[in-house]
Design a protein around this motif. Structure first.
Motif, PDB file in Angstrom:
ATOM      1  N   GLU A 214      21.513  17.383 -17.338  1.00  0.00           N
ATOM      2  CA  GLU A 214      21.603  19.077 -16.902  1.00  0.00           C
ATOM      3  C   GLU A 214      22.978  19.430 -17.084  1.00  0.00           C
ATOM      4  N   GLN A 215      23.832  18.472 -17.086  1.00  0.00           N
ATOM      5  CA  GLN A 215      25.341  19.087 -17.120  1.00  0.00           C
ATOM      6  C   GLN A 215      25.768  19.043 -18.375  1.00  0.00           C
ATOM      7  N   PHE A 216      25.067  18.170 -19.258  1.00  0.00           N
ATOM      8  CA  PHE A 216      25.507  18.203 -20.827  1.00  0.00           C
ATOM      9  C   PHE A 216      24.903  19.288 -21.463  1.00  0.00           C
ATOM     10  N   ARG A 217      23.799  19.968 -20.799  1.00  0.00           N
ATOM     11  CA  ARG A 217      22.928  21.305 -21.236  1.00  0.00           C
ATOM     12  C   ARG A 217      23.885  22.324 -20.786  1.00  0.00           C
ATOM     13  N   ALA A 218      24.394  22.334 -19.564  1.00  0.00           N
ATOM     14  CA  ALA A 218      25.163  23.503 -19.436  1.00  0.00           C
ATOM     15  C   ALA A 218      26.514  23.426 -20.206  1.00  0.00           C
ATOM     16  N   LEU A 219      27.263  22.319 -20.631  1.00  0.00           N
ATOM     17  CA  LEU A 219      28.282  22.092 -21.432  1.00  0.00           C
ATOM     18  C   LEU A 219      27.991  22.782 -22.871  1.00  0.00           C
ATOM     19  N   ASP A 220      26.906  22.263 -23.361  1.00  0.00           N
ATOM     20  CA  ASP A 220      26.255  22.743 -24.648  1.00  0.00           C
ATOM     21  C   ASP A 220      26.360  24.109 -24.758  1.00  0.00           C
ATOM     22  N   ALA A 221      25.659  24.921 -23.682  1.00  0.00           N
ATOM     23  CA  ALA A 221      25.406  26.433 -23.523  1.00  0.00           C
ATOM     24  C   ALA A 221      26.902  27.051 -23.323  1.00  0.00           C
ATOM     25  N   TRP A 222      27.794  26.519 -22.773  1.00  0.00           N
ATOM     26  CA  TRP A 222      29.324  26.998 -22.720  1.00  0.00           C
ATOM     27  C   TRP A 222      29.739  27.171 -24.208  1.00  0.00           C
ATOM     28  N   LEU A 223      29.459  26.017 -24.841  1.00  0.00           N
ATOM     29  CA  LEU A 223      30.208  25.877 -26.056  1.00  0.00           C
ATOM     30  C   LEU A 223      29.311  26.676 -27.257  1.00  0.00           C
ATOM     31  N   ALA A 224      28.442  26.929 -27.059  1.00  0.00           N
ATOM     32  CA  ALA A 224      27.391  27.571 -28.136  1.00  0.00           C
ATOM     33  C   ALA A 224      28.155  28.895 -28.501  1.00  0.00           C
ATOM     34  N   PRO A 225      28.886  29.883 -27.980  1.00  0.00           N
ATOM     35  CA  PRO A 225      29.454  30.938 -28.589  1.00  0.00           C
ATOM     36  C   PRO A 225      30.616  30.531 -29.478  1.00  0.00           C
ATOM     37  N   TYR A 226      31.187  29.297 -28.978  1.00  0.00           N
ATOM     38  CA  TYR A 226      32.372  28.899 -29.901  1.00  0.00           C
ATOM     39  C   TYR A 226      31.734  28.133 -31.117  1.00  0.00           C
ATOM     40  N   ARG A 227      30.737  27.412 -30.932  1.00  0.00           N
ATOM     41  CA  ARG A 227      30.190  26.818 -32.301  1.00  0.00           C
ATOM     42  C   ARG A 227      29.874  28.149 -33.212  1.00  0.00           C
ATOM     43  N   ARG A 228      29.174  29.005 -32.730  1.00  0.00           N
ATOM     44  CA  ARG A 228      28.853  30.115 -33.854  1.00  0.00           C
ATOM     45  C   ARG A 228      29.941  30.671 -34.152  1.00  0.00           C
ATOM     46  N   LEU A 229      31.138  31.238 -33.492  1.00  0.00           N
ATOM     47  CA  LEU A 229      32.322  31.661 -33.972  1.00  0.00           C
ATOM     48  C   LEU A 229      32.875  30.650 -35.232  1.00  0.00           C
ATOM     49  N   TRP A 230      32.990  29.268 -35.143  1.00  0.00           N
ATOM     50  CA  TRP A 230      33.391  28.437 -36.036  1.00  0.00           C
ATOM     51  C   TRP A 230      32.327  28.427 -37.144  1.00  0.00           C
ATOM     52  N   ASN A 231      31.091  28.385 -37.011  1.00  0.00           N
ATOM     53  CA  ASN A 231      30.123  28.523 -38.190  1.00  0.00           C
ATOM     54  C   ASN A 231      30.429  29.751 -38.767  1.00  0.00           C
ATOM     55  N   ARG A 232      30.640  30.786 -38.284  1.00  0.00           N
ATOM     56  CA  ARG A 232      31.016  32.050 -39.285  1.00  0.00           C
ATOM     57  C   ARG A 232      32.153  31.624 -40.016  1.00  0.00           C
ATOM     58  N   HIS A 233      33.231  31.267 -39.275  1.00  0.00           N
ATOM     59  CA  HIS A 233      34.456  31.119 -40.225  1.00  0.00           C
ATOM     60  C   HIS A 233      34.249  29.944 -41.350  1.00  0.00           C
ATOM     61  N   LEU A 234      33.468  29.188 -41.234  1.00  0.00           N
ATOM     62  CA  LEU A 234      33.247  27.953 -41.998  1.00  0.00           C
ATOM     63  C   LEU A 234      32.236  28.469 -43.079  1.00  0.00           C
ATOM     64  N   ASP A 235      31.189  29.416 -42.795  1.00  0.00           N
ATOM     65  CA  ASP A 235      30.398  30.237 -43.797  1.00  0.00           C
ATOM     66  C   ASP A 235      31.444  30.914 -44.630  1.00  0.00           C
ATOM     67  N   ALA A 236      32.344  31.501 -43.932  1.00  0.00           N
ATOM     68  CA  ALA A 236      33.261  32.553 -44.757  1.00  0.00           C
ATOM     69  C   ALA A 236      34.214  31.745 -45.806  1.00  0.00           C
ATOM     70  N   LEU A 237      34.606  30.522 -45.375  1.00  0.00           N
ATOM     71  CA  LEU A 237      35.570  29.752 -46.199  1.00  0.00           C
ATOM     72  C   LEU A 237      34.459  29.263 -47.364  1.00  0.00           C
ATOM     73  N   GLU A 238      33.568  28.792 -47.079  1.00  0.00           N
ATOM     74  CA  GLU A 238      32.552  28.473 -48.219  1.00  0.00           C
ATOM     75  C   GLU A 238      32.075  29.364 -49.217  1.00  0.00           C
ATOM     76  N   ARG A 239      32.116  30.592 -48.682  1.00  0.00           N
ATOM     77  CA  ARG A 239      31.701  31.764 -49.851  1.00  0.00           C
ATOM     78  C   ARG A 239      33.229  31.935 -50.567  1.00  0.00           C
ATOM     79  N   HIS A 240      34.218  31.820 -49.952  1.00  0.00           N
ATOM     80  CA  HIS A 240      35.519  32.206 -50.465  1.00  0.00           C
ATOM     81  C   HIS A 240      35.790  30.970 -51.800  1.00  0.00           C
ATOM     82  N   LEU A 241      35.484  29.850 -51.418  1.00  0.00           N
ATOM     83  CA  LEU A 241      35.746  28.812 -52.230  1.00  0.00           C
ATOM     84  C   LEU A 241      34.824  28.686 -53.345  1.00  0.00           C
ATOM     85  N   GLU A 242      33.341  29.311 -53.070  1.00  0.00           N
ATOM     86  CA  GLU A 242      32.498  29.350 -54.054  1.00  0.00           C
ATOM     87  C   GLU A 242      32.755  30.401 -55.343  1.00  0.00           C
ATOM     88  N   GLU A 243      33.535  31.655 -54.657  1.00  0.00           N
ATOM     89  CA  GLU A 243      33.968  32.613 -55.485  1.00  0.00           C
ATOM     90  C   GLU A 243      35.174  32.352 -56.250  1.00  0.00           C
TER      91      GLU A 243
END
Length: 101
Positions: free
Chosen positions: A71-100
């Motif tokens: 349960e505590q790990f689930r709570a930690l994962d839920a707390w980290l989820a918005p940060y994970r989405r933020l980093w995924n967006r940044h990494l996706d943008a970097l990937e697009r930039h490098l492909e271009e």
């Protein structure tokens, strides 16, 4: 997720204990042997992990057996989820930039 969960996990020895318990439930004596630490030190860290909700213990004969509490790990994962989405967006943008390029 309680704020102190981050402080609990910041301690490297506690993360090593959690890594061991991820593999299998364990007695204090086995953790002492595996981690090459004193029994009082391992017990102190287990107490902190138990109070924070990361582990639980049960009695088996003369030993306390420790296991992970999800349960505590689930709570930690839920707390980290918005940060994970933020980093995924940044990494996706970097990937697009490098492909271009």
């Amino acid at each position: 997720m309680p704020v102190d969960a981050i402080a609990v996990l910041a301690e490297p020895t506690r993360r090593r204990i959690l890594d061991e318990l991820r593999l299998a439930d364990s007695s204090v004596s086995r953790l002492v042997e595996t981690l090459a630490m004193s029994q009082p030190a391992v017990s102190k860290h287990l107490k902190v992990l138990r109070e924070a909700g990361f582990v639980s213990s049960r009695t088996s004969a003369q030993q306390r057996i420790y296991s992970l509490e999800p349960e505590q790990f689930r709570a930690l994962d839920a707390w980290l989820a918005p940060y994970r989405r933020l980093w995924n967006r940044h990494l996706d943008a970097l990937e697009r930039h490098l492909e271009e390029s």
